[in-house]
Design an enzyme around this catalytic site. Structure first.
Site, short mmCIF file in Angstrom:
data_model
loop_
_atom_site.label_atom_id
_atom_site.label_comp_id
_atom_site.label_asym_id
_atom_site.label_seq_id
_atom_site.Cartn_x
_atom_site.Cartn_y
_atom_site.Cartn_z
N SER A 196 0.83 -1.21 0.00
CA SER A 196 0.00 0.00 0.00
C SER A 196 0.86 1.26 0.00
O SER A 196 2.01 1.25 0.43
CB SER A 196 -0.91 0.01 1.23
OG SER A 196 -1.78 -1.08 1.23
N1 SAH Z 1 -1.04 -4.70 4.09
C1 SAH Z 1 -0.42 -5.00 2.82
C2 SAH Z 1 -1.34 -4.63 1.67
C3 SAH Z 1 -1.32 -5.70 0.63
S1 SAH Z 1 -2.53 -5.55 -0.63
C4 SAH Z 1 0.92 -4.32 2.72
O1 SAH Z 1 1.19 -3.43 3.51
O2 SAH Z 1 1.72 -4.72 1.87
C5 SAH Z 1 -3.87 -6.51 0.00
C6 SAH Z 1 -3.59 -7.93 0.37
O3 SAH Z 1 -4.82 -8.54 0.74
C7 SAH Z 1 -3.00 -8.80 -0.74
O4 SAH Z 1 -1.81 -9.37 -0.28
C8 SAH Z 1 -4.09 -9.84 -0.99
O5 SAH Z 1 -3.59 -11.11 -1.36
C9 SAH Z 1 -4.79 -9.90 0.34
N2 SAH Z 1 -6.15 -10.42 0.30
C10 SAH Z 1 -7.08 -10.28 -0.68
N3 SAH Z 1 -8.22 -10.92 -0.35
C11 SAH Z 1 -8.01 -11.48 0.87
C12 SAH Z 1 -8.82 -12.27 1.75
N4 SAH Z 1 -10.08 -12.63 1.46
N5 SAH Z 1 -8.27 -12.66 2.94
C13 SAH Z 1 -7.00 -12.32 3.27
N6 SAH Z 1 -6.19 -11.57 2.49
C14 SAH Z 1 -6.69 -11.15 1.29
#
Ligand code: SAH
Length: 213
Positions: free
Chosen positions: A64
């Site tokens: 993010s």
């Molecule tokens: N907090 C992370 C943001 C990653 S983007 C950071 O700081 O890097 C969002 C993430 O949510 C992705 O890795 C994606 O695989 C995950 N995601 C999507 N749907 C999900 C679900 N149903 N349960 C858990 N994680 C999920």
């Protein structure tokens, strides 16, 4: 895995950018200043690490934007020792911010590749979340509930009921809701049945997906 003076200098500038966009929480700003964001990305993209931008990581996901991480973290109002559930571990950057804020962090990731990679990586750079889980964030973690705070870091088409149910009375859920863009939304649990809802403008996230792989 180096963190040089050059990286540290760039990080200071990033903190100023995040501050100029309105983030005031000193603990959150200190966490951004401390965490070597470049290590959470592929080394070939190192130069992008201290721009205030989201960036691709493994499995078609993104780390993010720092401002977004700071904004969500500020809304969460984490106190030391609180139990915090994060949905979407991803690169682990937000997880590290929560650890810096003194939270006992529980985090769920649905991409197995990312789950494995980030678990190893966080241990390597000495961040110790309480529990990293491979699974579906829509369900939360009923076995570890209730939580003081819950943060969702992917765009949710709707607010998953289990997440509201797993919040303590007085607890806060920060979740971007909608398709594209999402509206950053805060729920504060006022009592067993009552939630106060506030909205904080548009953000863009990768989607919170329902089916596993
Ligand atoms: N907090 C992370 C943001 C990653 S983007 C950071 O700081 O890097 C969002 C993430 O949510 C992705 O890795 C994606 O695989 C995950 N995601 C999507 N749907 C999900 C679900 N149903 N349960 C858990 N994680 C999920």
């Amino acid at each position: 895995m180096k963190d040089t003076f050059r990286h540290q200098g760039k990080r200071k500038q990033l903190v100023e950018v995040v501050k100029s966009k309105g983030v005031k929480d000193e603990n959150v700003l200190a966490a951004i200043n401390k965490i070597p964001r470049h290590l959470f990305m592929d080394s070939s993209f190192e130069d992008h690490a201290y721009q205030d931008k989201a960036f691709p990581i493994a499995a078609d996901q993104t780390i993010s934007q720092p401002y977004t991480v700071a904004f969500q973290s500020e809304l969460l109002q984490v106190q030391k020792g609180e139990k915090v559930l994060e949905i979407g571990t991803g690169s682990g950057y937000q997880t590290a911010v929560l650890c810096e804020l003194g939270a006992k962090v529980f985090s769920i990731e649905r991409q197995q590749e990312l789950y494995k990679k980030t678990k190893l990586f966080l241990a390597k750079i000495n961040y110790r979340p309480k529990f990293l889980s491979f699974g579906d964030g829509y369900k939360g973690l009923p076995n570890y509930a209730p939580f003081d705070k819950i943060i969702v870091t992917a765009g949710a088409p709707f607010v998953p009921r289990p997440l509201l149910a797993q919040l303590k009375v007085g607890g806060r859920l920060v979740i971007p809701v909608g398709d594209d863009p999402q509206i950053m939304t805060l729920f504060v649990r006022k009592s067993a049945k009552e939630f106060e809802k506030k909205e904080f403008g548009e953000f863009r996230f990768v989607p919170l997906l329902e089916d596993k792989n």
